[in-house]
Write a protein that holds these residues in place. Structure first.
Motif, PDB file in Angstrom:
ATOM      1  N   CYS B   2       0.710  -1.324  -0.094  1.00  9.95           N
ATOM      2  CA  CYS B   2       0.061  -0.027   0.029  1.00  9.95           C
ATOM      3  C   CYS B   2       0.863   1.270   0.008  1.00  9.95           C
ATOM      4  O   CYS B   2       0.400   2.255   0.394  1.00  9.95           O
ATOM      5  CB  CYS B   2      -0.921  -0.072   1.140  1.00  9.95           C
ATOM      6  N   GLU B   3       2.021   1.060  -0.516  1.00  9.75           N
ATOM      7  CA  GLU B   3       2.743   2.349  -0.727  1.00  9.75           C
ATOM      8  C   GLU B   3       2.015   3.084  -1.857  1.00  9.75           C
ATOM      9  O   GLU B   3       1.170   2.684  -2.490  1.00  9.75           O
ATOM     10  CB  GLU B   3       4.259   1.943  -1.081  1.00  9.75           C
ATOM     11  N   ASN B  23       6.397   5.007   1.531  1.00  9.03           N
ATOM     12  CA  ASN B  23       5.711   4.449   2.737  1.00  9.03           C
ATOM     13  C   ASN B  23       5.656   5.172   3.879  1.00  9.03           C
ATOM     14  O   ASN B  23       4.532   5.516   4.500  1.00  9.03           O
ATOM     15  CB  ASN B  23       6.856   3.277   3.359  1.00  9.03           C
ATOM     16  N   ILE B  24       6.610   6.207   4.274  1.00 10.65           N
ATOM     17  CA  ILE B  24       6.583   7.145   5.375  1.00 10.65           C
ATOM     18  C   ILE B  24       6.421   8.568   4.712  1.00 10.65           C
ATOM     19  O   ILE B  24       7.308   8.993   3.924  1.00 10.65           O
ATOM     20  CB  ILE B  24       7.821   6.984   6.310  1.00 10.65           C
ATOM     21  N   LEU B  25       5.687   9.508   5.479  1.00 10.55           N
ATOM     22  CA  LEU B  25       5.500  10.665   5.004  1.00 10.55           C
ATOM     23  C   LEU B  25       5.304  11.484   6.421  1.00 10.55           C
ATOM     24  O   LEU B  25       4.431  11.096   7.379  1.00 10.55           O
ATOM     25  CB  LEU B  25       4.429  10.729   4.065  1.00 10.55           C
ATOM     26  N   ARG B  26       6.275  12.549   6.496  1.00  9.00           N
ATOM     27  CA  ARG B  26       6.256  12.985   7.764  1.00  9.00           C
ATOM     28  C   ARG B  26       6.431  14.811   7.562  1.00  9.00           C
ATOM     29  O   ARG B  26       7.572  15.019   6.864  1.00  9.00           O
ATOM     30  CB  ARG B  26       7.333  12.758   8.810  1.00  9.00           C
ATOM     31  N   PRO B  27       5.308  15.588   7.616  1.00  8.31           N
ATOM     32  CA  PRO B  27       5.509  16.861   7.665  1.00  8.31           C
ATOM     33  C   PRO B  27       6.434  17.844   8.773  1.00  8.31           C
ATOM     34  O   PRO B  27       6.551  17.169   9.751  1.00  8.31           O
ATOM     35  CB  PRO B  27       4.115  17.558   7.673  1.00  8.31           C
ATOM     36  N   ILE B  37       9.857   2.739  -0.093  1.00 13.51           N
ATOM     37  CA  ILE B  37       9.926   1.112   0.097  1.00 13.51           C
ATOM     38  C   ILE B  37      11.417   0.774  -0.412  1.00 13.51           C
ATOM     39  O   ILE B  37      11.818  -0.383  -0.087  1.00 13.51           O
ATOM     40  CB  ILE B  37       8.842   0.079  -0.391  1.00 13.51           C
ATOM     41  N   ILE B  48       1.577  18.795   2.190  1.00 11.13           N
ATOM     42  CA  ILE B  48       0.646  18.194   1.610  1.00 11.13           C
ATOM     43  C   ILE B  48      -0.835  18.858   1.025  1.00 11.13           C
ATOM     44  O   ILE B  48      -1.365  19.462   1.865  1.00 11.13           O
ATOM     45  CB  ILE B  48       0.247  17.054   2.798  1.00 11.13           C
ATOM     46  N   LYS B  49      -1.190  18.608  -0.101  1.00 10.91           N
ATOM     47  CA  LYS B  49      -2.449  19.235  -0.629  1.00 10.91           C
ATOM     48  C   LYS B  49      -3.567  18.063  -0.388  1.00 10.91           C
ATOM     49  O   LYS B  49      -4.567  18.387   0.108  1.00 10.91           O
ATOM     50  CB  LYS B  49      -2.211  19.431  -1.919  1.00 10.91           C
ATOM     51  N   GLU B  50      -3.402  16.932  -0.910  1.00 10.29           N
ATOM     52  CA  GLU B  50      -4.412  15.944  -0.791  1.00 10.29           C
ATOM     53  C   GLU B  50      -3.649  14.471  -0.676  1.00 10.29           C
ATOM     54  O   GLU B  50      -2.606  14.197  -1.488  1.00 10.29           O
ATOM     55  CB  GLU B  50      -5.443  16.013  -1.850  1.00 10.29           C
ATOM     56  N   MET B  51      -4.439  13.307  -0.200  1.00  7.52           N
ATOM     57  CA  MET B  51      -3.836  12.009  -0.330  1.00  7.52           C
ATOM     58  C   MET B  51      -5.064  11.296  -0.679  1.00  7.52           C
ATOM     59  O   MET B  51      -6.192  11.412  -0.118  1.00  7.52           O
ATOM     60  CB  MET B  51      -3.413  11.405   1.360  1.00  7.52           C
ATOM     61  N   LEU B  53      -5.831   7.455  -0.922  1.00  6.48           N
ATOM     62  CA  LEU B  53      -4.971   6.342  -0.641  1.00  6.48           C
ATOM     63  C   LEU B  53      -5.379   5.173  -1.588  1.00  6.48           C
ATOM     64  O   LEU B  53      -4.541   4.510  -1.750  1.00  6.48           O
ATOM     65  CB  LEU B  53      -5.242   5.993   0.809  1.00  6.48           C
TER      66      LEU B  53
END
Lengths: 67, 67
Positions: B2-3, B23-27, B37, B48-51, B53
């Motif tokens: 699910c990346e 995989n990892i996202l950190r503002p 990955i 970040i504007k939008e995710m 998933l």
């Protein structure tokens, strides 16, 4: 499917499940808009702390109140 | 797995692929930290504007420069 669960890290240091099955996530000025695969929508007073996509985890922090 | 792929909406209105397999996202204060990955790491001047998933899409906006 690749939806994730959104958790809130509260100011008291606890982790609360905010929403299951989140598909759409959109930060805005005052908080974060979340929409799940079940059609649930919410705007919470929080900001994104970290996303761990392989773990299906979205971690928010803030007071988590509704807007 | 699910990346997701991270795209940058530039100020010129274009969409650029920033990183595959996130995989990892950190503002943080100045930008967004991304880790894939594949072990790739990057901090970009963006927010970040939008995710989306289920679509495996992370949309950022900003100038996208490295920090």
């Amino acid at each position: 499917m690749c939806e994730a669960n959104a958790y809130l890290n509260t100011v008291e240091g606890k982790e609360e499940l905010l929403m299951e099955g989140v598909n759409i996530l959109r930060p805005d000025k005052d908080g974060v808009y979340l929409r799940s695969i079940f059609g649930e929508q919410k705007v919470v007073k929080a900001r994104i702390k970290e996303m761990q996509l392989l773990e299906h985890r979205i971690i928010l922090e803030g007071d988590g109140g509704s807007i």
